[in-house]
Scaffold this motif. Sequence first.
Motif, PDB file in Angstrom:
ATOM      1  N   LEU A   1      26.197  62.303 -14.949  1.00 47.26           N
ATOM      2  CA  LEU A   1      26.793  61.152 -15.636  1.00 47.26           C
ATOM      3  C   LEU A   1      25.863  59.941 -15.631  1.00 47.26           C
ATOM      4  O   LEU A   1      25.866  59.144 -16.571  1.00 47.26           O
ATOM      5  CB  LEU A   1      28.140  60.801 -15.012  1.00 47.26           C
TER       6      LEU A   1
ATOM      7  N   GLN B   1      25.442  58.672 -19.287  1.00 42.57           N
ATOM      8  CA  GLN B   1      26.094  57.405 -19.632  1.00 42.57           C
ATOM      9  C   GLN B   1      25.294  56.566 -20.636  1.00 42.57           C
ATOM     10  O   GLN B   1      25.864  56.049 -21.598  1.00 42.57           O
ATOM     11  CB  GLN B   1      26.376  56.593 -18.367  1.00 42.57           C
TER      12      GLN B   1
ATOM     13  N   TYR C   1      31.195  64.295 -22.200  1.00 41.41           N
ATOM     14  CA  TYR C   1      31.402  63.155 -21.301  1.00 41.41           C
ATOM     15  C   TYR C   1      32.770  63.219 -20.625  1.00 41.41           C
ATOM     16  O   TYR C   1      32.886  63.086 -19.399  1.00 41.41           O
ATOM     17  CB  TYR C   1      31.257  61.870 -22.119  1.00 41.41           C
TER      18      TYR C   1
ATOM     19  N   ILE D   1      25.900  57.948 -24.088  1.00 40.60           N
ATOM     20  CA  ILE D   1      27.239  57.670 -24.598  1.00 40.60           C
ATOM     21  C   ILE D   1      27.375  56.188 -24.966  1.00 40.60           C
ATOM     22  O   ILE D   1      28.074  55.816 -25.896  1.00 40.60           O
ATOM     23  CB  ILE D   1      28.307  58.049 -23.546  1.00 40.60           C
TER      24      ILE D   1
END
Length: 392
Positions: free
Chosen positions: A209, A213, A187, A216
């Motif tokens: 991303l 995301q 990340y 994460i």
Amino acid sequence: MSSSKEQTSISQVMCFLHEWDQGSKTVRSRMLRDFLAKNTGKTCPELELEFAQVASLFLARLTAWIRLTYMFGSCLDLQLRALGVFLSANSSHQYMIEFLEVGGVLTLLEILGQDKLKEEDKTEALHLLQIIANSGQKYKELICESYGVKAVAECLAKSEMEGTQGTAAALLESLAHGNPKYQNQVYKGLIALFACTLPRAQQLVLQILRIVQPIIKTAHHSIVEPLLNLLRSLHLEVQYEAIELITELMQSEVRPALLRGLVAFLKPAKERKPKHKILDASAKTIRILAQRSEEISKELISLGVIHHLLYAMGNQEHADAQRQASLALEHFVRMYPVVEEHVRRAMGSTLFESFMHNADELHLSMDDIQADILQSNKVNISCVLEEQISDS
């Protein structure tokens, strides 16, 4: 297989290996081309049958030759493609282990960092790393432990070939999935890539991303400044992806910082000359966010967005920014009577009527006096007015 056939097969393999051991670069290149023609797409059992159950002997020779010569790019394309036959073969776990035990991952990663090697060779090395990563969590961890994230990210940032960029991006995405020990490392590596100068690489990183995301879950505050700066891009595809990621991050803890940054971009500090793209993109982003969420609209108003939008509308050096600011302001005016009241007062009746009639083209007919009026506006919606908005 009968004993005589086994002996014949073993004899042929021994002759093949002897020829390899004694062969020049030209001879080995020819042997690799023949190998690829006969064995591409074969399964592990089929390769073992072809090599009389000792295919590993050829794999070991191939791997050793790659390690000795990869820096010179000698036949590297053939070498890597032949290696791919082994690693991609169905039920090839043993081949994978043998390759990794002799430092295969490090060799592939080192290939990525060689400036003199061809992009096609780096793409093939990335493809092999992808095969390894897709084999399971422990293999992804091995790549990350070998500083693979840094090597792959640097390759993506430097490469100008879309094939290499796309393969590197796919590998980074793969390393973020099913790899809890190192997903934050991936990340942060992706965020660091915002600083690269290649638009296609920036676009790919933003796309990844948006996928990574949710894995994460927690958004790191280091993403805010570089993400907002991507709105400065002259490439619309990068701007689009940046806006989409900003929109998705509205459900995260970095939302307040992103909103503050967007509002601040509308009226840059006096010591630096505003760039039209950041004014244009920030106003556009604010409009999109406000239209999608009433809660975000209220937050933007509390951050002084109305004052800044009026200011941007008066910036006659940047017509696109004027237009986007006008469209964003129109949303707030039509949504909240209290905003309409203050904007009407700031603009004056004549300009306000023109604004409400056609916000999209107001900048085309605006004169210098009207622009000065907008840029000198003192609109400041106080806490009392914020309460009115909350009650509306």
